[in-house]
Scaffold this motif. Structure first.
Motif, PDB file in Angstrom:
ATOM      1  N   ARG A   1       7.784   2.834  14.848  1.00 16.52           N
ATOM      2  CA  ARG A   1       6.166   3.089  14.970  1.00 16.52           C
ATOM      3  C   ARG A   1       5.436   3.291  13.477  1.00 16.52           C
ATOM      4  O   ARG A   1       4.733   3.017  13.038  1.00 16.52           O
ATOM      5  N   ILE A   2       6.639   4.158  13.412  1.00 12.04           N
ATOM      6  CA  ILE A   2       6.579   4.947  11.786  1.00 12.04           C
ATOM      7  C   ILE A   2       6.806   3.310  10.543  1.00 12.04           C
ATOM      8  O   ILE A   2       5.985   3.303   9.168  1.00 12.04           O
ATOM      9  N   ARG A   3       7.230   2.408  10.383  1.00 10.69           N
ATOM     10  CA  ARG A   3       7.561   1.133   9.880  1.00 10.69           C
ATOM     11  C   ARG A   3       6.500   0.560   9.775  1.00 10.69           C
ATOM     12  O   ARG A   3       5.603   0.439   8.467  1.00 10.69           O
ATOM     13  N   ASP A   4       5.303   0.692  10.948  1.00 10.64           N
ATOM     14  CA  ASP A   4       4.395  -0.171  10.925  1.00 10.64           C
ATOM     15  C   ASP A   4       3.178   0.674  10.134  1.00 10.64           C
ATOM     16  O   ASP A   4       2.249   0.167   8.702  1.00 10.64           O
ATOM     17  N   VAL A   5       3.337   1.813   9.926  1.00  9.89           N
ATOM     18  CA  VAL A   5       2.196   2.938   9.097  1.00  9.89           C
ATOM     19  C   VAL A   5       2.258   2.390   7.555  1.00  9.89           C
ATOM     20  O   VAL A   5       1.835   2.679   6.592  1.00  9.89           O
ATOM     21  N   TYR A   6       3.715   2.670   7.151  1.00  7.98           N
ATOM     22  CA  TYR A   6       4.411   2.935   5.761  1.00  7.98           C
ATOM     23  C   TYR A   6       3.722   1.290   5.122  1.00  7.98           C
ATOM     24  O   TYR A   6       3.768   1.252   3.904  1.00  7.98           O
ATOM     25  N   GLU A   7       4.448   0.072   5.955  1.00  7.80           N
ATOM     26  CA  GLU A   7       4.517  -0.637   5.447  1.00  7.80           C
ATOM     27  C   GLU A   7       2.510  -1.428   4.796  1.00  7.80           C
ATOM     28  O   GLU A   7       2.112  -1.454   4.482  1.00  7.80           O
ATOM     29  N   SER A   8       1.658  -0.834   5.867  1.00 10.50           N
ATOM     30  CA  SER A   8       0.610  -1.006   6.019  1.00 10.50           C
ATOM     31  C   SER A   8       0.241   0.453   4.545  1.00 10.50           C
ATOM     32  O   SER A   8      -0.778  -0.198   3.215  1.00 10.50           O
ATOM     33  N   LEU A   9       0.577   1.444   4.788  1.00  5.35           N
ATOM     34  CA  LEU A   9       0.810   2.215   3.141  1.00  5.35           C
ATOM     35  C   LEU A   9       1.370   1.532   1.563  1.00  5.35           C
ATOM     36  O   LEU A   9       0.960   1.053   1.074  1.00  5.35           O
ATOM     37  N   TRP A  10       1.874   0.251   2.042  1.00  2.00           N
ATOM     38  CA  TRP A  10       2.998   0.588   0.896  1.00  2.00           C
ATOM     39  C   TRP A  10       2.080  -0.845   0.182  1.00  2.00           C
ATOM     40  O   TRP A  10       1.996  -1.411  -1.351  1.00  2.00           O
ATOM     41  N   ARG A  11       1.529  -1.345   1.460  1.00  2.00           N
ATOM     42  CA  ARG A  11       0.638  -2.801   1.205  1.00  2.00           C
ATOM     43  C   ARG A  11      -0.379  -2.459   0.138  1.00  2.00           C
ATOM     44  O   ARG A  11      -0.697  -3.064  -0.813  1.00  2.00           O
ATOM     45  N   VAL A  12      -0.977  -1.030   0.827  1.00  2.00           N
ATOM     46  CA  VAL A  12      -2.227  -0.720  -0.658  1.00  2.00           C
ATOM     47  C   VAL A  12      -2.280  -0.740  -1.800  1.00  2.00           C
ATOM     48  O   VAL A  12      -2.746  -0.704  -2.622  1.00  2.00           O
ATOM     49  N   GLU A  13      -0.105   0.289  -1.716  1.00  2.09           N
ATOM     50  CA  GLU A  13      -0.258   0.723  -3.266  1.00  2.09           C
ATOM     51  C   GLU A  13       0.449  -0.328  -3.948  1.00  2.09           C
ATOM     52  O   GLU A  13       0.333  -0.590  -4.976  1.00  2.09           O
ATOM     53  N   GLN A  14       1.041  -2.098  -3.518  1.00  2.67           N
ATOM     54  CA  GLN A  14       1.097  -2.616  -3.683  1.00  2.67           C
ATOM     55  C   GLN A  14      -0.002  -3.157  -4.876  1.00  2.67           C
ATOM     56  O   GLN A  14       0.427  -4.064  -6.271  1.00  2.67           O
ATOM     57  N   ARG A  15      -1.251  -3.113  -4.347  1.00  4.38           N
ATOM     58  CA  ARG A  15      -2.368  -3.769  -5.220  1.00  4.38           C
ATOM     59  C   ARG A  15      -2.529  -3.639  -5.960  1.00  4.38           C
ATOM     60  O   ARG A  15      -3.546  -4.142  -7.293  1.00  4.38           O
TER      61      ARG A  15
END
Length: 174
Positions: free
Chosen positions: A127-141
């Motif tokens: 469950r948390i992996r999906d949240v973190y992946e979304s945040l990580w993608r935002v950061e990578q931009r």
């Protein structure tokens, strides 16, 4: 200093449900104590970690904003619970459910931090992996670490508001 591999292997390490990873740091986040479970799972020796910044086990897939949120929380004198993906020296990864508390002297000044980490349930990690992946993608931009943290914090705030919850409530609902 022994640094973790800059590569990630994709291999997940685990530890027992009855085991607790324990570490203590000074106020700047440098490791002053690491128990045997920490050393075994992270694949470091005590000599390699003592005096090193706790980010020695930071996994590149962990959103910077979550660390910033954790750091801000404990530096303000409050405890925090969080799911964290860490990286072992070899580049393997391991998930933990962390409880980090400030250690204070008799005047209330922070003298360090104490972290207990348990092996999380697989469904919680999923469950948390999906949240973190979304945040990580935002950061990578973003172009640099400061911009990544700022964008990630904004995205985290937006996510929490959209769910009508706090970070702590999110973590305990997972």
């Amino acid at each position: 200093m022994a640094r973790p591999s800059t590569n990630v292997t994709g291999v997940e390490r685990t530890f027992g449900a009855d085991e607790i990873i324990v570490s203590k740091t000074d106020p700047k986040g440098r490791i002053t104590y690491a128990n045997e479970v920490f050393l075994r799972v992270a694949q470091f020796t005590e000599v390699e970690v003592l005096g090193q910044a706790h980010c020695i086990v930071r996994h590149p897939a962990m959103p910077r904003c979550v660390f910033r949120f954790m750091w801000d929380t404990i530096q303000s004198g409050h405890e925090i619970f969080a799911y964290v993906i860490n990286r072992a020296k070899s580049g393997d990864h391991y998930w933990v459910f962390a409880h980090v508390t400030p250690t204070m002297d008799d005047r209330g000044a922070i003298t360090g931090f104490h972290s207990n980490r348990r092996c999380p349930e697989r469904r919680s990690v999923d469950r948390i992996r999906d949240v973190y992946e979304s945040l990580w993608r935002v950061e990578q931009r973003q172009s640099g670490p400061r911009e990544q943290v700022a964008a990630g914090m904004a995205a985290l705030g937006d996510f929490l508001r959209s769910k009508g919850t706090s970070y702590e409530e999110l973590i305990f609902s997972i």
